[in-house]
Motif scaffolding. Structure first.
Motif, PDB file in Angstrom:
ATOM      1  N   LEU A   1      -1.423   1.490  -3.461  1.00 61.92           N
ATOM      2  CA  LEU A   1      -1.962   2.745  -4.008  1.00 61.92           C
ATOM      3  C   LEU A   1      -1.821   3.802  -2.814  1.00 61.92           C
ATOM      4  O   LEU A   1      -2.308   3.673  -1.762  1.00 61.92           O
ATOM      5  CB  LEU A   1      -3.360   2.687  -4.469  1.00 61.92           C
ATOM      6  CG  LEU A   1      -4.233   3.703  -4.795  1.00 61.92           C
ATOM      7  CD1 LEU A   1      -3.460   4.286  -6.142  1.00 61.92           C
ATOM      8  CD2 LEU A   1      -5.436   3.263  -5.178  1.00 61.92           C
TER       9      LEU A   1
ATOM     10  N   THR B   1      -1.658   7.318 -11.774  1.00 58.88           N
ATOM     11  CA  THR B   1      -3.134   7.392 -12.141  1.00 58.88           C
ATOM     12  C   THR B   1      -3.792   8.411 -11.350  1.00 58.88           C
ATOM     13  O   THR B   1      -3.320   9.284 -10.548  1.00 58.88           O
ATOM     14  CB  THR B   1      -3.688   6.020 -11.463  1.00 58.88           C
ATOM     15  OG1 THR B   1      -3.908   5.799 -10.002  1.00 58.88           O
ATOM     16  CG2 THR B   1      -2.879   4.812 -11.909  1.00 58.88           C
TER      17      THR B   1
ATOM     18  N   LEU C   1       0.557   4.221  -8.111  1.00 64.69           N
ATOM     19  CA  LEU C   1       0.485   2.775  -7.797  1.00 64.69           C
ATOM     20  C   LEU C   1       2.167   2.229  -7.841  1.00 64.69           C
ATOM     21  O   LEU C   1       2.795   2.103  -8.666  1.00 64.69           O
ATOM     22  CB  LEU C   1      -0.173   2.087  -8.974  1.00 64.69           C
ATOM     23  CG  LEU C   1      -1.443   2.037  -8.875  1.00 64.69           C
ATOM     24  CD1 LEU C   1      -2.199   1.490 -10.327  1.00 64.69           C
ATOM     25  CD2 LEU C   1      -2.032   1.368  -7.943  1.00 64.69           C
TER      26      LEU C   1
ATOM     27  N   GLN D   1      -8.058  -6.178 -12.168  1.00 65.35           N
ATOM     28  CA  GLN D   1      -8.156  -4.648 -11.998  1.00 65.35           C
ATOM     29  C   GLN D   1      -8.321  -4.528 -10.436  1.00 65.35           C
ATOM     30  O   GLN D   1      -8.158  -3.564  -9.844  1.00 65.35           O
ATOM     31  CB  GLN D   1      -9.484  -4.250 -12.600  1.00 65.35           C
ATOM     32  CG  GLN D   1      -9.604  -2.652 -12.396  1.00 65.35           C
ATOM     33  CD  GLN D   1     -10.827  -2.267 -13.322  1.00 65.35           C
ATOM     34  OE1 GLN D   1     -11.808  -2.900 -13.810  1.00 65.35           O
ATOM     35  NE2 GLN D   1     -11.089  -0.953 -13.429  1.00 65.35           N
TER      36      GLN D   1
ATOM     37  N   HIS E   1      -5.182  -3.838  -8.628  1.00 64.86           N
ATOM     38  CA  HIS E   1      -4.555  -2.734  -9.300  1.00 64.86           C
ATOM     39  C   HIS E   1      -3.432  -3.023 -10.291  1.00 64.86           C
ATOM     40  O   HIS E   1      -2.483  -2.570 -10.688  1.00 64.86           O
ATOM     41  CB  HIS E   1      -3.588  -1.957  -8.334  1.00 64.86           C
ATOM     42  CG  HIS E   1      -4.463  -1.513  -6.975  1.00 64.86           C
ATOM     43  ND1 HIS E   1      -5.507  -0.762  -6.935  1.00 64.86           N
ATOM     44  CD2 HIS E   1      -3.971  -1.914  -5.618  1.00 64.86           C
ATOM     45  CE1 HIS E   1      -5.725  -0.302  -5.874  1.00 64.86           C
ATOM     46  NE2 HIS E   1      -5.329  -1.120  -5.053  1.00 64.86           N
TER      47      HIS E   1
END
Length: 405
Positions: A71, A254, A259, A293, A296
């Motif tokens: 990320l 996002t 990502l 989650q 990611h």
């Protein structure tokens, strides 16, 4: 080389520079090269990097490690590489397992890439792609670790997920990507004026263009896998239905940043995804849990390489009998691969144990195993049928002899 335990890496380098948090989603029992972990650390130090996740199939790559999600506030096309949109699609076939014969299926699949696909331009337009976007390459496997494989359930772990796996049915796993389309974009990106070491700024012309074109590659690759499966189904005189289509080389945008998925399956809560083994070992179906989650929404897409391609030469396949042995597996399955080098480089010994990869993913609460799948026929490449009648007869005899001892 060596094993590394799980946990976050301290987000500060020796030079005092701030680094992204690095989380290892693998246990001390995983076989992870030190070079791959070092690459993970280097990625964490890139400008704008927020966090990096490494999975149990982690191994070194040319521009960064394979088996990660990163990320970042900045876009790094080089982390994705040239096979943009590469992924795996899993299908159910209407052909029941009780009517399946390995040798017959292998002969039928040898002509897979010769089967007419009909009006390809219409299919491209349906996927929001230009009608002249590499139509001649659609429905093809490509090289390297790509394949089309007939599978059956070897072991069930979850009986609740109806319609996902059944011991009486046959399945098809297709692993392929965007072929020359992604390679062209990658080459143009590397040859651009932007300094990729520092990434591309969000909203910049270069970032916007790359995201748009890479999105086309992702859609093209998905269509490619679908058309490979359609060719296989026609060869086998069967119908097929899609169960899962999961890319693992792409960028998702996002609210928190970009990502980057490199060799990591991009999933969501409840999504079923394949974790590929090798042509002589079991693959797995898993279901992503809410815990993914934390990573990611990334998980391993396969076992990951243990030895690079060069290192496999001399390890296996040094004579004809050894190479013949590489074409069969413990379940009586066979591999269609007429490239001697590829046969050696993609031998089962080149890969880690997919069972251990899945066990690590489960231990961290990212997935739950659904089923273990055994390989029955693995298609990688074949010569045109009219050029190989004598060789085909010799191969059939050899495979039959080895399958039956």
């Amino acid at each position: 080389m060596g094993n590394h335990s799980s946990g976050d890496v301290v987000p500060e380098g020796d030079d005092g520079a701030r680094k992204a948090a690095v989380t290892h989603y693998f246990t001390a029992g995983s076989w992870i090269e030190g070079a791959a972990v070092q690459q993970l650390e280097e990625i964490a130090g890139l400008p704008g990097m927020i966090s990096v996740a490494g999975f149990p199939d982690l191994h070194p790559g040319k521009y960064g490690p394979v088996g990660i999600v990163a990320l970042s506030q900045r876009l790094y096309p080089q982390l994705i590489g040239n096979d943009i949109g590469c992924g795996m699609s899993f299908f159910e076939l209407s052909l029941p397992l009780r009517k399946f014969r390995v040798e017959k299926a292998a002969e039928q699949l040898r002509r897979l890439e010769q089967i007419d696909l009909g009006d390809i331009t219409t299919r491209l337009v349906e996927h929001d792609l230009a009608p002249d976007m590499r139509p001649q390459s659609l429905g093809t496997i490509g090289g390297g670790n790509h394949f089309c494989e007939l599978q059956a359930v070897d072991e069930m772990f979850e009986s609740e997920l109806e319609g996902v796996a059944d011991r009486q049915k046959l399945y098809l796993l297709v692993h392929s990507g965007s072929r020359s389309l992604g390679a062209e974009l990658f080459g143009q990106t590397l040859g651009g004026d932007e300094h990729l070491r520092d990434g591309l700024a969000a909203g910049s012309d270069a970032a916007v263009e790359w995201l748009a074109r890479s999105g086309e590659c992702v859609r093209w690759a998905s269509l490619n896998r679908q058309m490979v499966a359609e060719r296989a189904a026609r060869a086998l005189r069967a119908d097929l239905s899609l169960i899962a289509d999961v890319p693992h080389n792409l960028v998702r945008t996002t609210a928190s940043g970009f990502l980057h998925y490199k060799g990591a399956a991009a999933v969501g809560a409840g999504v079923v995804a394949p974790v590929a083994g090798s042509r002589a070992t079991r693959s797995y179906l898993v279901q992503a849990l809410a815990g993914a989650q934390r990573s990611h929404w990334g998980i391993s897409h396969g076992a990951g390489r243990k030895y690079d391609r060069k290192a496999m030469h001399g390890r296996v396949g040094t004579n004809r009998s050894e190479r013949d042995a590489l074409r069969v597996n413990a379940w009586g399955g066979v591999a269609i691969c007429e490239d001697r080098n590829l046969l050696i480089e993609e031998a089962a010994g080149a890969y880690k144990d997919a069972a251990k990869v899945v066990a690590d993913l489960e231990a961290f609460g990212l997935v739950r195993p659904v089923a273990a799948m055994k390989p029955l026929v693995t298609y990688k490449n074949a010569q045109p049928q009219e050029r190989r009648p004598q060789k085909a007869k010799w191969e059939r005899t050899t495979i039959r002899r080895m399958r039956h001892g």
